[in-house]
Motif scaffolding. Sequence first.
Motif, PDB file in Angstrom:
ATOM      1  N   LEU A 114      -4.725 -57.673 -19.512  1.00 31.46           N
ATOM      2  CA  LEU A 114      -5.860 -57.336 -19.404  1.00 31.46           C
ATOM      3  C   LEU A 114      -5.994 -55.779 -20.106  1.00 31.46           C
ATOM      4  O   LEU A 114      -4.950 -55.040 -20.350  1.00 31.46           O
ATOM      5  CB  LEU A 114      -6.265 -56.849 -17.858  1.00 31.46           C
ATOM      6  N   PHE A 115      -7.062 -55.831 -20.877  1.00 31.31           N
ATOM      7  CA  PHE A 115      -6.939 -54.378 -21.703  1.00 31.31           C
ATOM      8  C   PHE A 115      -8.046 -53.469 -21.097  1.00 31.31           C
ATOM      9  O   PHE A 115      -9.020 -53.618 -20.505  1.00 31.31           O
ATOM     10  CB  PHE A 115      -7.962 -54.991 -23.130  1.00 31.31           C
ATOM     11  N   VAL A 116      -7.272 -52.368 -21.003  1.00 31.27           N
ATOM     12  CA  VAL A 116      -7.758 -51.115 -20.277  1.00 31.27           C
ATOM     13  C   VAL A 116      -8.084 -50.071 -21.176  1.00 31.27           C
ATOM     14  O   VAL A 116      -7.081 -49.267 -21.787  1.00 31.27           O
ATOM     15  CB  VAL A 116      -7.039 -50.650 -19.194  1.00 31.27           C
ATOM     16  N   ARG A 117      -9.382 -49.609 -21.370  1.00 33.36           N
ATOM     17  CA  ARG A 117      -9.763 -48.402 -22.252  1.00 33.36           C
ATOM     18  C   ARG A 117      -9.771 -47.296 -21.307  1.00 33.36           C
ATOM     19  O   ARG A 117     -10.739 -47.169 -20.813  1.00 33.36           O
ATOM     20  CB  ARG A 117     -11.006 -48.804 -23.020  1.00 33.36           C
ATOM     21  N   ASN A 118      -8.760 -46.302 -21.511  1.00 34.67           N
ATOM     22  CA  ASN A 118      -8.854 -45.564 -20.465  1.00 34.67           C
ATOM     23  C   ASN A 118      -9.491 -44.228 -21.150  1.00 34.67           C
ATOM     24  O   ASN A 118     -10.005 -44.093 -22.520  1.00 34.67           O
ATOM     25  CB  ASN A 118      -7.348 -44.833 -20.049  1.00 34.67           C
ATOM     26  N   MET A 119      -9.817 -42.944 -20.364  1.00 39.51           N
ATOM     27  CA  MET A 119     -10.358 -41.614 -20.701  1.00 39.51           C
ATOM     28  C   MET A 119     -11.909 -42.060 -21.315  1.00 39.51           C
ATOM     29  O   MET A 119     -12.271 -41.539 -22.031  1.00 39.51           O
ATOM     30  CB  MET A 119      -9.668 -40.932 -21.641  1.00 39.51           C
ATOM     31  N   ALA A 120     -12.455 -43.022 -20.508  1.00 40.71           N
ATOM     32  CA  ALA A 120     -14.037 -43.318 -21.015  1.00 40.71           C
ATOM     33  C   ALA A 120     -14.810 -42.302 -20.580  1.00 40.71           C
ATOM     34  O   ALA A 120     -15.947 -42.449 -21.389  1.00 40.71           O
ATOM     35  CB  ALA A 120     -14.315 -44.621 -20.151  1.00 40.71           C
ATOM     36  N   ASP A 121     -14.501 -41.317 -19.943  1.00 43.62           N
ATOM     37  CA  ASP A 121     -15.223 -40.157 -19.669  1.00 43.62           C
ATOM     38  C   ASP A 121     -15.516 -39.275 -21.268  1.00 43.62           C
ATOM     39  O   ASP A 121     -16.424 -38.524 -21.117  1.00 43.62           O
ATOM     40  CB  ASP A 121     -14.863 -39.303 -18.853  1.00 43.62           C
ATOM     41  N   GLN A 122     -14.767 -39.587 -22.040  1.00 49.28           N
ATOM     42  CA  GLN A 122     -14.715 -38.869 -23.308  1.00 49.28           C
ATOM     43  C   GLN A 122     -15.469 -39.386 -24.432  1.00 49.28           C
ATOM     44  O   GLN A 122     -15.388 -39.157 -25.433  1.00 49.28           O
ATOM     45  CB  GLN A 122     -13.300 -38.621 -23.875  1.00 49.28           C
ATOM     46  N   LEU A 123     -15.917 -40.772 -24.180  1.00 51.34           N
ATOM     47  CA  LEU A 123     -16.692 -41.727 -25.091  1.00 51.34           C
ATOM     48  C   LEU A 123     -18.000 -40.995 -25.514  1.00 51.34           C
ATOM     49  O   LEU A 123     -18.852 -40.663 -24.758  1.00 51.34           O
ATOM     50  CB  LEU A 123     -16.730 -43.043 -24.760  1.00 51.34           C
ATOM     51  N   TRP A 124     -18.197 -40.369 -26.721  1.00 46.78           N
ATOM     52  CA  TRP A 124     -19.425 -39.957 -27.110  1.00 46.78           C
ATOM     53  C   TRP A 124     -19.508 -39.834 -28.645  1.00 46.78           C
ATOM     54  O   TRP A 124     -18.608 -39.493 -29.415  1.00 46.78           O
ATOM     55  CB  TRP A 124     -19.481 -38.382 -26.624  1.00 46.78           C
ATOM     56  N   GLU A 125     -20.606 -40.211 -29.099  1.00 44.34           N
ATOM     57  CA  GLU A 125     -20.951 -39.970 -30.286  1.00 44.34           C
ATOM     58  C   GLU A 125     -22.318 -39.693 -30.643  1.00 44.34           C
ATOM     59  O   GLU A 125     -23.214 -40.190 -30.193  1.00 44.34           O
ATOM     60  CB  GLU A 125     -20.268 -41.237 -31.388  1.00 44.34           C
ATOM     61  N   ASP A 126     -22.576 -38.644 -31.588  1.00 48.72           N
ATOM     62  CA  ASP A 126     -24.068 -38.294 -31.745  1.00 48.72           C
ATOM     63  C   ASP A 126     -24.832 -39.491 -32.266  1.00 48.72           C
ATOM     64  O   ASP A 126     -24.508 -40.149 -33.258  1.00 48.72           O
ATOM     65  CB  ASP A 126     -23.965 -37.248 -32.861  1.00 48.72           C
ATOM     66  N   GLY A 127     -25.912 -39.927 -31.609  1.00 52.22           N
ATOM     67  CA  GLY A 127     -27.012 -40.778 -31.990  1.00 52.22           C
ATOM     68  C   GLY A 127     -26.550 -42.297 -31.492  1.00 52.22           C
ATOM     69  O   GLY A 127     -27.188 -43.244 -31.776  1.00 52.22           O
ATOM     70  N   LYS A 128     -25.339 -42.410 -30.636  1.00 51.18           N
ATOM     71  CA  LYS A 128     -24.986 -43.763 -30.118  1.00 51.18           C
ATOM     72  C   LYS A 128     -25.114 -43.360 -28.316  1.00 51.18           C
ATOM     73  O   LYS A 128     -24.777 -42.568 -27.887  1.00 51.18           O
ATOM     74  CB  LYS A 128     -23.710 -43.744 -30.234  1.00 51.18           C
ATOM     75  N   THR A 129     -25.695 -44.472 -27.923  1.00 52.24           N
ATOM     76  CA  THR A 129     -25.501 -44.622 -26.543  1.00 52.24           C
ATOM     77  C   THR A 129     -24.272 -45.152 -25.991  1.00 52.24           C
ATOM     78  O   THR A 129     -23.463 -45.500 -26.756  1.00 52.24           O
ATOM     79  CB  THR A 129     -26.646 -45.610 -25.890  1.00 52.24           C
ATOM     80  N   LEU A 130     -23.764 -44.890 -24.706  1.00 53.84           N
ATOM     81  CA  LEU A 130     -22.612 -45.363 -24.090  1.00 53.84           C
ATOM     82  C   LEU A 130     -22.546 -46.665 -24.466  1.00 53.84           C
ATOM     83  O   LEU A 130     -21.318 -47.452 -24.602  1.00 53.84           O
ATOM     84  CB  LEU A 130     -22.435 -44.911 -22.626  1.00 53.84           C
ATOM     85  N   GLU A 131     -23.423 -47.609 -24.019  1.00 54.98           N
ATOM     86  CA  GLU A 131     -23.422 -49.008 -24.098  1.00 54.98           C
ATOM     87  C   GLU A 131     -23.029 -49.384 -25.620  1.00 54.98           C
ATOM     88  O   GLU A 131     -22.019 -50.128 -25.691  1.00 54.98           O
ATOM     89  CB  GLU A 131     -24.585 -49.525 -23.955  1.00 54.98           C
ATOM     90  N   GLU A 132     -23.543 -48.694 -26.620  1.00 53.12           N
ATOM     91  CA  GLU A 132     -23.080 -49.020 -27.967  1.00 53.12           C
ATOM     92  C   GLU A 132     -21.676 -48.569 -28.297  1.00 53.12           C
ATOM     93  O   GLU A 132     -21.012 -49.493 -29.158  1.00 53.12           O
ATOM     94  CB  GLU A 132     -24.107 -48.100 -29.244  1.00 53.12           C
ATOM     95  N   LEU A 133     -21.323 -47.659 -27.810  1.00 49.46           N
ATOM     96  CA  LEU A 133     -19.792 -47.117 -28.120  1.00 49.46           C
ATOM     97  C   LEU A 133     -18.957 -48.172 -27.324  1.00 49.46           C
ATOM     98  O   LEU A 133     -17.987 -48.457 -28.021  1.00 49.46           O
ATOM     99  CB  LEU A 133     -19.605 -45.854 -27.316  1.00 49.46           C
ATOM    100  N   GLU A 134     -19.220 -48.535 -26.280  1.00 47.43           N
ATOM    101  CA  GLU A 134     -18.352 -49.581 -25.488  1.00 47.43           C
ATOM    102  C   GLU A 134     -18.383 -50.842 -26.149  1.00 47.43           C
ATOM    103  O   GLU A 134     -17.364 -51.574 -26.205  1.00 47.43           O
ATOM    104  CB  GLU A 134     -18.716 -49.736 -24.100  1.00 47.43           C
ATOM    105  N   GLN A 135     -19.402 -51.457 -26.819  1.00 48.84           N
ATOM    106  CA  GLN A 135     -19.564 -52.540 -27.538  1.00 48.84           C
ATOM    107  C   GLN A 135     -18.628 -52.356 -28.830  1.00 48.84           C
ATOM    108  O   GLN A 135     -17.913 -53.210 -29.429  1.00 48.84           O
ATOM    109  CB  GLN A 135     -20.919 -52.899 -27.937  1.00 48.84           C
ATOM    110  N   ASN A 136     -18.863 -51.372 -29.403  1.00 52.41           N
ATOM    111  CA  ASN A 136     -17.993 -51.135 -30.680  1.00 52.41           C
ATOM    112  C   ASN A 136     -16.518 -51.199 -30.310  1.00 52.41           C
ATOM    113  O   ASN A 136     -15.435 -51.763 -31.117  1.00 52.41           O
ATOM    114  CB  ASN A 136     -18.153 -49.768 -31.396  1.00 52.41           C
ATOM    115  N   ILE A 137     -16.028 -50.747 -29.172  1.00 49.08           N
ATOM    116  CA  ILE A 137     -14.422 -51.041 -28.606  1.00 49.08           C
ATOM    117  C   ILE A 137     -14.341 -52.392 -28.528  1.00 49.08           C
ATOM    118  O   ILE A 137     -13.206 -52.858 -28.961  1.00 49.08           O
ATOM    119  CB  ILE A 137     -14.485 -50.128 -27.427  1.00 49.08           C
ATOM    120  N   ARG A 138     -15.053 -53.062 -28.016  1.00 52.40           N
ATOM    121  CA  ARG A 138     -14.805 -54.429 -27.438  1.00 52.40           C
ATOM    122  C   ARG A 138     -14.788 -55.227 -29.073  1.00 52.40           C
ATOM    123  O   ARG A 138     -13.868 -56.062 -29.221  1.00 52.40           O
ATOM    124  CB  ARG A 138     -16.088 -54.902 -26.974  1.00 52.40           C
ATOM    125  N   ASP A 139     -16.007 -54.862 -29.682  1.00 51.07           N
ATOM    126  CA  ASP A 139     -15.549 -55.718 -31.163  1.00 51.07           C
ATOM    127  C   ASP A 139     -14.307 -55.307 -31.944  1.00 51.07           C
ATOM    128  O   ASP A 139     -13.938 -56.135 -32.569  1.00 51.07           O
ATOM    129  CB  ASP A 139     -16.921 -55.016 -31.959  1.00 51.07           C
TER     130      ASP A 139
END
Length: 342
Positions: free
Chosen positions: A124-149
């Motif tokens: 199982l793949f676990v992306r920890n420290m998800a509370d630190q996901l942030w990038e100007d101009g992108k939503t959380l859903e977009e950032l998570e999808q980028n990680i999956r991709d």
Amino acid sequence: MSIYDDIEKIKQQIEKEDEVPLKIALFGQPGAGKSSIINKLFGEQVAKTGASTDVTVDADFIPYEGLLLVDLPGYGTSKFPPNEWMSRFDPKDFDLFLCVFSGKFHDADTAFFKELKEEGRVCLFVRNMADQLWEDGKTLEELEQNIRDDVEKQVGSKEKVYFTSCRNATGFDVLQEAITQSLKPAQREKYTRYAKAYTMDHLEAKKEECKKLVVRYAAIAAANGINPIPGVDVSVDFSVMLKLFSDIRKSYGLNDEKISKLEGAMLPLAKKVLDYATREGVALLLKRFAAKTAMKSTAKFVPIVGQIAAASAGYAMTYTAGNHFLNDCHELAAEVLKKELT
């Protein structure tokens, strides 16, 4: 076959379960929070945090209540080339793998995952420290999808990624469910019992597993029959009952420290759980149910089974007392969880 033959089978079953631990291995980048993940999965300080095993020569083996959690050293490093790594840590020795990462997915993790896939192991793949996901101009859903991709591009297959934050204790309800469903039935029962519940559904599943414990240990306590219950013509093994009560409390994470911090409306129930988890408390609880269980059982079975009557009466009492203690622990744990969820 006598009742004592049945009891011997139960004892052997318990011993076998204790002898074969459920082995869960974690691997991934240094500083990704593998030790913190372990602690969140079990609701207490099981693993030491702040130290990385990725550059050491040994894995960190952490035994916990019939489980063995392993923080694996780095794969494909100068100290651990792939061939040497695989010869020392055979993937077949582990029941489940968690790949923990907190930044860009590393080539070494990709290579190791492909080795696991060839061996038919579940990871199982676990992306920890998800509370630190942030990038100007992108939503959380977009950032998570980028990680999956990115994971899919690296490993060459579409894999589910579980996002967690140890700081905020988020994502562990979904991860716990994924871990549980990835295990074989017998392993699933053990994990459900000792893993921290983040949902009421998990808490209910935990209760069902504890009910099985009550049946097994009540039978053993009654069959051993070495401690007379004051005022009752029945004996049970108090040490077995104390072990049962201790296992139930551990299953719900109700240690003395956690119970001592409870306040308000939970105090009376907390006091009962503490009082009954002593030798005197066990005797009091058994005596409480003696009149309506032991006497009824004796009247029904003595003319027929004679010598086994004591075991039958003892079983009825210990089974009832064990379930009463379980219900108290479950109610207390449910109140604690409700408070955590709010």
